[in-house]
Design a protein around this motif. Structure first.
Motif, PDB file in Angstrom:
ATOM      1  N   GLY B  28       0.818  -1.208   0.000  1.00 40.90           N
ATOM      2  CA  GLY B  28       0.000   0.000   0.000  1.00 40.90           C
ATOM      3  C   GLY B  28       0.853   1.261   0.000  1.00 40.90           C
ATOM      4  N   TRP B  60      -4.924  -9.575  -6.269  1.00 44.34           N
ATOM      5  CA  TRP B  60      -4.582  -8.520  -5.319  1.00 44.34           C
ATOM      6  C   TRP B  60      -3.295  -7.784  -5.699  1.00 44.34           C
ATOM      7  N   ILE B  74       0.403  -3.427  -5.759  1.00 47.98           N
ATOM      8  CA  ILE B  74      -0.948  -3.770  -5.338  1.00 47.98           C
ATOM      9  C   ILE B  74      -1.961  -3.365  -6.401  1.00 47.98           C
ATOM     10  N   THR B  76      -5.593  -1.998  -6.592  1.00 46.13           N
ATOM     11  CA  THR B  76      -6.545  -1.403  -5.641  1.00 46.13           C
ATOM     12  C   THR B  76      -7.995  -1.803  -5.914  1.00 46.13           C
ATOM     13  N   PHE B  79      -9.919  -3.854  -3.280  1.00 45.14           N
ATOM     14  CA  PHE B  79     -10.528  -3.192  -2.121  1.00 45.14           C
ATOM     15  C   PHE B  79     -11.973  -2.830  -2.435  1.00 45.14           C
TER      16      PHE B  79
END
Lengths: 95, 95
Positions: B28, B60, B74, B76, B79
DNA sequence: GGATTGCTCAGCCATATGGCTTAGTATGGT
DNA sequence: ACCATACTAAGCCATATGGCTGAGCAATCC
């Protein structure tokens, strides 16, 4: 919230199966007996029960037996746990 | 969003391990090499690589190799997938 | 060219998961 | 009393997970 890693493991693990997510969606509309919950799922009852055990062990549901019927209900706190984890990384999907 | 059940299985499964959640938290803050990611984890590199594979397989993270170094980043979008699932049950933890 | 670095591949092991069957217990209905 | 209902318990099976070791390979450094 304020969950420990070990607990969060179980919380996410519980969500990693379509049967269990379906159970939670159903229980979102209100409590139900084991039989009611199992009905839509083409699976032996004992197999289905394992999913309920996993959900209960991970804190997603609670259950109590009255007579010969066990009634299950959802524990909404767990949504907060998941939400908190996602929110903790909000900088990634906001900006 | 608009994920299928099978994909959502893998998305949640990936989160059901503290090592993998730690990797995501680290990523992140920005991309990193396999070695950088592995350093904080007291585990054989090959064991650690399995976690990276699971994260990549579930969407992911993405990775690319330059020279002998593989850099991971990552994704996103995932999420949003998790957030969408939680949001789909918001009536439970709001009212 | 040779050594070091940074992965990568193959495979072993113990335990967990997710399905099954078969059998048993306890409650409620007639 | 008897029978059906609603779970519950025990255990089998195939596959997946999460750790390990040992060996290899390609890129970089000296």
């Amino acid at each position: 919230m304020a969950e420990q890693s070990e607990t969060l493991d179980a919380v996410f693990q519980a969500l990693a199966d379509p049967t269990r997510r379906a159970i939670l969606s159903r229980l979102g509309q209100g409590p139900a007996s084991v039989g009611e919950l199992a009905a839509p799922h083409d699976m032996a009852l004992t197999s289905f029960m394992k999913h309920l055990k996993i959900l209960e062990r991970s804190g997603w549901i609670v259950s109590a037996k009255t007579g010969r019927v066990r009634t299950c209900a959802i524990v909404t706190d767990r949504f907060a746990d998941v939400g908190a984890w996602v929110y903790g990384h909000r900088s990634l999907w906001e900006g």
